[in-house]
Structures are given as structure tokens and as C-alpha cells.
Design a protein around this motif. Structure first.
Motif, mmCIF file in Angstrom:
data_model
loop_
_atom_site.group_PDB
_atom_site.id
_atom_site.type_symbol
_atom_site.label_atom_id
_atom_site.label_comp_id
_atom_site.label_asym_id
_atom_site.label_seq_id
_atom_site.Cartn_x
_atom_site.Cartn_y
_atom_site.Cartn_z
ATOM 1 N N MET A 56 0.836 -1.194 0.000
ATOM 2 C CA MET A 56 0.000 0.000 0.000
ATOM 3 C C MET A 56 0.874 1.248 0.000
ATOM 4 N N LYS A 87 0.142 -2.551 -4.501
ATOM 5 C CA LYS A 87 -1.110 -3.265 -4.747
ATOM 6 C C LYS A 87 -2.313 -2.346 -4.582
ATOM 7 N N LYS A 88 -2.157 -1.337 -3.695
ATOM 8 C CA LYS A 88 -3.274 -0.427 -3.428
ATOM 9 C C LYS A 88 -2.725 0.970 -3.158
ATOM 10 N N HIS A 89 -3.455 1.985 -3.637
ATOM 11 C CA HIS A 89 -3.099 3.391 -3.405
ATOM 12 C C HIS A 89 -4.257 4.081 -2.685
#
Length: 135
Positions: free
Chosen positions: A81, A97-99
Motif C-alpha cells: 500500500m 497493490k493499493k493506493h
């Protein structure tokens, strides 16, 4: 329930001298493998951050780092992240993988009470993140 201990999170702001540094300390406190970095190089972490974080008995890093320095330090391993602290548009893309974007005001040039307010807001956001992930 998901284990957060091995989750790598990078907290990013413009200079890595206030918000992202606090977020990194809380991230580590609550079990993440947390890092912080800035877009631009700066010499020192804001002294007020040392003061308000010491009230929470949390040690923060001594020196600000740029995104490139942190990526090199972590051997280019991808982050799970990346959380920006309100630098929308100024922060470069970092693979993850995630923002997430947390629009947290920069306490620069404010009084110590305002720094505490921002500190507590960041801690609550990190706690909520833990709850979201582990539920």
C-alpha cells in the motif's frame, strides 16, 4: 482475519518532515512494516514532530528520506500500500497493490496544539486502516 505484520506500507508527503513521519511511526506501532518518504529532498524533520510524538512515547526516524532512497533501502520490493498524505498531483507513482489518499493538512507554521490535532488524526486513520484490514 488478515495478518498485517508483513504488510509493507509507504506513507508519502512532499518533504517527509511532518505527516508521513508521524504516519510511519503509528504504522509501526500498530504492526505494519511501515516506511515514509518525501517527493523532494529536505534536510531535517520538523522539531515539533519530535515533541508531539514523544508524548505518545514513539520514536521517529532521525532523517527524512526521498522516495528513491526508500525504494533503494527496501531493495525495490513492491509495497502492499502507498498512502499519500495530501500531496495529490505532486506525488509520483510508486508501484503498490493499493493506493490511498489521506487529505491531511500540513501543520507547518502552526502551534503545538495544531500539531497534536494532526498527530491524533493520523493515528486514528492508521487504527481505522488496521480495523479495515483485519476484519
Amino acid at each position: 482475519m488478515k495478518n498485517i505484520k508483513n504488510m509493507k506500507i509507504l506513507f508519502v508527503c512532499i518533504h517527509n518532515k511532518r505527516r508521513s513521519v508521524m504516519a510511519e511511526a503509528f504504522g509501526r506501532k500498530y504492526g505494519f512494516s511501515a516506511y515514509s518518504a518525501g517527493v523532494e529532498k529536505t534536510d531535517n524533520i520538523d522539531e515539533m514532530v519530535f515533541k508531539v510524538m514523544s508524548e505518545k512515547n514513539l520514536k521517529i526516524k532521525e532523517k527524512p528520506q526521498t522516495i528513491d532512497e526508500v525504494i533503494k533501502e527496501t531493495e525495490n520490493r513492491n509495497f502492499d500500500m502507498v498512502i499519500t498524505m495530501g500531496c495529490i498531483g505532486a506525488c509520483p507513482f510508486v508501484p503498490a497493490k493499493k493506493h490511498i489518499s489521506w487529505n491531511i493538512e500540513d501543520p507547518a507554521d502552526k502551534d503545538i496544539e495544531y500539531y497534536k490535532k494532526i498527530r491524533d488524526e493520523i493515528e486514528n486513520k492508521v487504527k481505522n486502516l488496521v480495523d479495515e484490514i483485519t476484519l
